[in-house]
Design a protein around this motif. Structure first.
Motif, PDB file in Angstrom:
ATOM      1  N   GLY A  10       0.811  -1.215   0.000  1.00  0.00           N
ATOM      2  CA  GLY A  10       0.000   0.000   0.000  1.00  0.00           C
ATOM      3  C   GLY A  10       0.842   1.260   0.000  1.00  0.00           C
ATOM      4  O   GLY A  10       2.008   1.253   0.410  1.00  0.00           O
ATOM      5  N   ASP A  11       0.244   2.358  -0.435  1.00  0.00           N
ATOM      6  CA  ASP A  11       0.961   3.633  -0.489  1.00  0.00           C
ATOM      7  C   ASP A  11       1.313   4.156   0.890  1.00  0.00           C
ATOM      8  O   ASP A  11       2.288   4.902   1.044  1.00  0.00           O
ATOM      9  N   ASN A  12       0.526   3.797   1.900  1.00  0.00           N
ATOM     10  CA  ASN A  12       0.732   4.330   3.245  1.00  0.00           C
ATOM     11  C   ASN A  12       1.226   3.279   4.241  1.00  0.00           C
ATOM     12  O   ASN A  12       1.018   3.426   5.436  1.00  0.00           O
ATOM     13  N   ALA A  64       6.623  -3.860  -4.426  1.00  0.00           N
ATOM     14  CA  ALA A  64       6.388  -2.436  -4.618  1.00  0.00           C
ATOM     15  C   ALA A  64       5.079  -2.226  -5.368  1.00  0.00           C
ATOM     16  O   ALA A  64       4.592  -3.116  -6.072  1.00  0.00           O
ATOM     17  N   MET A  65       4.496  -1.046  -5.235  1.00  0.00           N
ATOM     18  CA  MET A  65       3.211  -0.767  -5.853  1.00  0.00           C
ATOM     19  C   MET A  65       3.291  -0.770  -7.380  1.00  0.00           C
ATOM     20  O   MET A  65       2.290  -0.996  -8.052  1.00  0.00           O
ATOM     21  N   ASP A  66       4.471  -0.532  -7.933  1.00  0.00           N
ATOM     22  CA  ASP A  66       4.607  -0.501  -9.388  1.00  0.00           C
ATOM     23  C   ASP A  66       5.069  -1.832  -9.962  1.00  0.00           C
ATOM     24  O   ASP A  66       5.335  -1.942 -11.163  1.00  0.00           O
ATOM     25  N   SER A 100       0.108  -3.999  -4.634  1.00  0.00           N
ATOM     26  CA  SER A 100      -0.079  -4.043  -6.077  1.00  0.00           C
ATOM     27  C   SER A 100      -1.141  -5.072  -6.445  1.00  0.00           C
ATOM     28  O   SER A 100      -1.028  -6.244  -6.085  1.00  0.00           O
ATOM     29  N   GLY A 295      -5.210   0.973  -2.848  1.00  0.00           N
ATOM     30  CA  GLY A 295      -3.791   1.213  -2.644  1.00  0.00           C
ATOM     31  C   GLY A 295      -3.492   2.400  -1.757  1.00  0.00           C
ATOM     32  O   GLY A 295      -2.482   2.420  -1.053  1.00  0.00           O
ATOM     33  N   ALA A 296      -4.370   3.411  -1.756  1.00  0.00           N
ATOM     34  CA  ALA A 296      -4.170   4.607  -0.938  1.00  0.00           C
ATOM     35  C   ALA A 296      -4.972   4.552   0.360  1.00  0.00           C
ATOM     36  O   ALA A 296      -5.243   5.588   0.960  1.00  0.00           O
ATOM     37  N   GLN A 298      -6.377   4.526   4.000  1.00  0.00           N
ATOM     38  CA  GLN A 298      -5.995   4.978   5.326  1.00  0.00           C
ATOM     39  C   GLN A 298      -6.450   3.927   6.336  1.00  0.00           C
ATOM     40  O   GLN A 298      -6.922   2.848   5.971  1.00  0.00           O
TER      41      GLN A 298
END
Length: 358
Positions: A10-12, A64-66, A100, A295-296, A298
């Protein structure tokens, strides 16, 4: 059994993931095990005074997310791979990850394997329609599909609607460019023929993009490319509409007074359309429950995803899907032409060639 939460996806991650886990444990009483690098997870847990409440399972690697599907092969000890292994081993009842999507789908297929007879797993998302949510699938797992796969997606979505949403005899619609049976490309036309003749499905015919939020049907079937574009277009439209509404309310004193008077209704509407409230998407068709959070996400979204995973595991969505697929005709391809072969009345013994478990 606990939920295996991928704390590094995740991004966070990992802070918001850990905060969401603590929230799910304390507010909903859900048992969770965090999967990831022990040191940063222990530090994050200590910020919530939860070091003794939630255990940690070591996984030094993370996707990683990418990173795409091939990363699942390059990183066999990633946090999502270890989480799936816990479910396969029977030490956890479900997997939750905000990492991802391609990596989660590939790792889930590799570690958990597909249920018998499933050609491809599909991502299902509950759209906030009334009076009950509408299930959209596939939302991104399979960009290219065959007509018989869309029939299976219909069975997966119907089983999910029955189990998770409590909808009896869900109505299924096929997403295309027109309501008439002859509208669409070759894939959609052939899928319409198969769905119309499929036993065990209440097929309502074709639906268009403007029917996504009308609640016309309970299950919407499409390929992963179209479904993902439709879903993200809808999410973007909702964000734009609320942004415009916020600016309109702040334009004048009269508008602000009107906004205050309607504050409760606006908050209810925002909550109903907020993706984080609904817990994310579900990867259907595997030998295990897998929930894919945004992915973003909270802490609120992570907690909702854990609640959804616990509910699906408790309701036995995997077994319900297996029962439905066992009674449905199995797609088969012979000399390049798809045809449907009914499942045997009595179960066969031994291992069948071509079964995912061989």
């Amino acid at each position: 059994m606990p939920i295996a939460l991928d704390a590094m996806g995740g991004d966070n991650a990992p802070d918001e993931i850990v905060a969401g886990a603590v929230r799910a444990v304390r507010e909903h009483g859900i048992s969770i095990v965090l999967v990831g690098a022990p040191r940063p997870l222990a530090e994050a847990l200590s910020q919530h005074d939860a070091t003794t409440e939630i255990p940690i399972v070591r996984a030094e690697e993370a996707l990683a997310m990418d990173e795409g599907a091939l990363a699942s092969l390059r990183r066999p000890r990633s946090s999502i791979a270890v989480a799936c292994h816990l479910v396969r081993r029977g030490d956890a009842c479900a997997v939750v990850s905000a990492g991802s999507t391609a990596g989660i789908v590939a790792t889930g297929k590799l570690r958990l394997r597909g249920q018998p007879g499933v050609l491809r797993p599909a991502i299902a998302v509950a759209l906030p329609t009334r009076p009950t949510p509408t299930v959209l699938l596939d939302a991104g797992a399979n960009a290219e599909v065959k007509p018989e796969m869309l029939v299976q997606f219909a069975h997966l979505g119907a089983a999910y609607a029955e189990t998770a949403l409590g909808i009896e005899s869900p109505r299924v619609g096929l997403l295309t460019i027109g309501s008439e049976p002859e509208k669409g490309n070759k894939l959609v036309k052939r899928a319409h023929e198969l769905l119309s003749a499929a036993p065990g499905l209440d097929f309502a015919g074709n639906i268009e993009g403007h029917d996504l939020l009308t609640g016309t049907v309970n299950v919407i079937v499409t390929d992963g490319f179209t479904g993902n574009v439709a879903l993200k277009t809808m999410e973007g439209s909702v964000r734009y509409a609320f942004s415009e509404l916020r600016e309109t309310i702040n334009e004048s004193r009269t508008a602000r007074v009107g906004g205050l008077l309607q504050r409760r209704r606006i908050r209810e509407l925002y909550r109903r359309l907020d993706p984080e409230v609904h817990g994310g998407a579900v990867l259907l068709g595997l030998n295990g429950t897998v929930v894919i959070a945004h992915g973003a996400s909270q802490a609120k979204g992570v907690s909702a995803a854990c609640v959804l995973a616990a509910t699906l595991a408790q309701e036995g969505v995997v077994n319900r899907i297996g029962e439905r697929l066992a009674s449905a005709p199995r797609p088969h391809r012979l000399w390049g032409h798809p045809r449907v072969i009914p499942s045997p009345v009595t179960p066969t013994h031994g291992t069948v060639s071509g079964d995912p478990q061989t």
